[in-house]
Design an enzyme around this catalytic site. Structure first.
Site, mmCIF file in Angstrom:
data_model
loop_
_atom_site.group_PDB
_atom_site.id
_atom_site.type_symbol
_atom_site.label_atom_id
_atom_site.label_comp_id
_atom_site.label_asym_id
_atom_site.label_seq_id
_atom_site.Cartn_x
_atom_site.Cartn_y
_atom_site.Cartn_z
ATOM 1 C CB SER A 17 -34.335 100.375 59.997
ATOM 2 O OG SER A 17 -34.439 99.000 60.132
ATOM 3 C CE LYS A 64 -29.987 90.984 62.822
ATOM 4 N NZ LYS A 64 -31.081 90.350 62.755
ATOM 5 C CG ASP A 100 -34.214 90.590 65.267
ATOM 6 O OD1 ASP A 100 -34.995 91.440 64.534
ATOM 7 O OD2 ASP A 100 -33.070 90.278 64.765
ATOM 8 N N GLY A 126 -30.181 83.160 62.172
ATOM 9 C CA GLY A 126 -30.303 84.233 63.258
ATOM 10 C C GLY A 126 -31.719 84.212 63.579
ATOM 11 C CE1 TYR A 219 -38.253 92.387 56.533
ATOM 12 C CE2 TYR A 219 -39.092 93.969 54.875
ATOM 13 C CZ TYR A 219 -38.147 93.747 55.894
ATOM 14 O OH TYR A 219 -36.899 94.189 55.872
#
Ligand code: ATR
Length: 275
Positions: A17, A64, A100, A126, A219
């Site tokens: 990020s 989260k 998300d 999640g 990914y």
């Protein structure tokens, strides 16, 4: 004048990020910097965010869910999902969002209109929660498939509590040939196929069919075994990096209030991934 945003998590050392957001800030010429914070004291970190006037941050594993109780407001869909991955600080008022979820939904809706469609979600963690609630919210029916039935059934019940009758559960070993025949979309949210286990796929190639939309949340690698199998039978594929970049772009827009340069963000992530 520089404003600070970032990501809190633990571990956080390998987060992509900072590179993704800082590339976007440079491109847009905004005076922001994005940093990764390894946090052990969540309550203290949120308090510090208010005290230091940090504009916002992303939230990742393992915070989260827990971060929600420290916020002033939570977006209604994030509230249903029960998880927040983006916090925005507006003059000391902290609001939580789940990009998300919106990131996954917009990646899917780039290929198919979800309303009235049938979506299979592999996994019940999640990422699965974000996808299952997001597609149900768009009017799709969801079938959750998970290795441990208990967790899969819990997610199914949670979705049905808000979107009555939209969700069902099927155990992983119930995935026989032909199971996808009446499905429009398959989303893998499990870690199966993630580097270094790149030869693995969560499902047999035989259950995939032409025209099915297949998205992988994994990914790394860029093209997972699931996606290459799907491509070879004529499915429409969506790479995990699209959902990752989308969640980042939506967080950028919440932090900065400007449209995110998604191509620049995607390139920054691609540079960090092995080919
Ligand atoms: P995330 O927050 O990224 O979704 P998570 O909460 O750890 O991660 O969830 C991982 C999901 O992948 C779970 O649904 C897990 O299944 P279980 O609930 O049975 O543990 C699933 N998963 C992980 N490895 C798997 C494997 N080898 N085969 C099938 N499912 C797997």
């Amino acid at each position: 004048m520089t404003k600070i945003v970032g990501v809190i998590g633990n571990p956080i050392e390998h987060s992509m990020s900072p590179a993704m957001h800082n590339a976007a800030f440079l491109k847009m010429g905004v005076d922001f910097v994005y940093l990764a914070f390894r946090v052990t004291d969540l309550k203290g970190a949120v308090k510090g965010m208010r005290a230091l006037g940090i504009r916002g941050y992303n939230v990742t594993i393992p915070f989260k869910v827990d971060v929600m109780k420290h916020l002033d407001e939570v977006d209604p869909l994030a509230c249903k999902i029960g998880a927040v991955n983006t916090v925005v600080n507006d003059g000391g008022v902290l609001t939580g969002y789940n990009t998300d979820c919106s990131g996954a939904v917009s990646a899917l809706e780039g290929k198919i209109r979800l309303k009235g469609k049938k979506v299979m979600v592999l996994g019940a963690g999640g990422a699965a929660r974000a996808v299952a609630f997001g597609v149900a919210d768009k009017g799709a029916d969801v079938v959750v498939v998970n290795r441990s039935p208990q967790k899969g059934m819990e997610l199914t019940e949670d979705v049905n509590q808000y979107f009555k009758g939209r969700a069902n559960f099927v155990p992983f070993d119930g995935l026989a040939d032909g199971v996808m025949d009446d499905f429009d979309v398959l989303v893998n949210t499990t870690s199966v196929g993630m580097y270094p286990d790149v030869s693995k796929s969560p499902v047999k190639k035989g259950i995939l069919k032409k025209g099915l939309v297949v998205m992988d949340v994994v990914y790394n690698p860029i093209e997972t075994r699931l996606l290459s199998d799907a491509k070879s039978v004529g499915c429409v594929t969506i790479k995990g990096i699209e959902m990752f970049v989308n969640q980042g772009a939506l967080a950028f827009e919440l932090f900065i209030g400007k449209k995110a340069p998604k191509d620049v963000m995607r390139d920054a992530v691609l540079k960090m991934l092995p080919v």
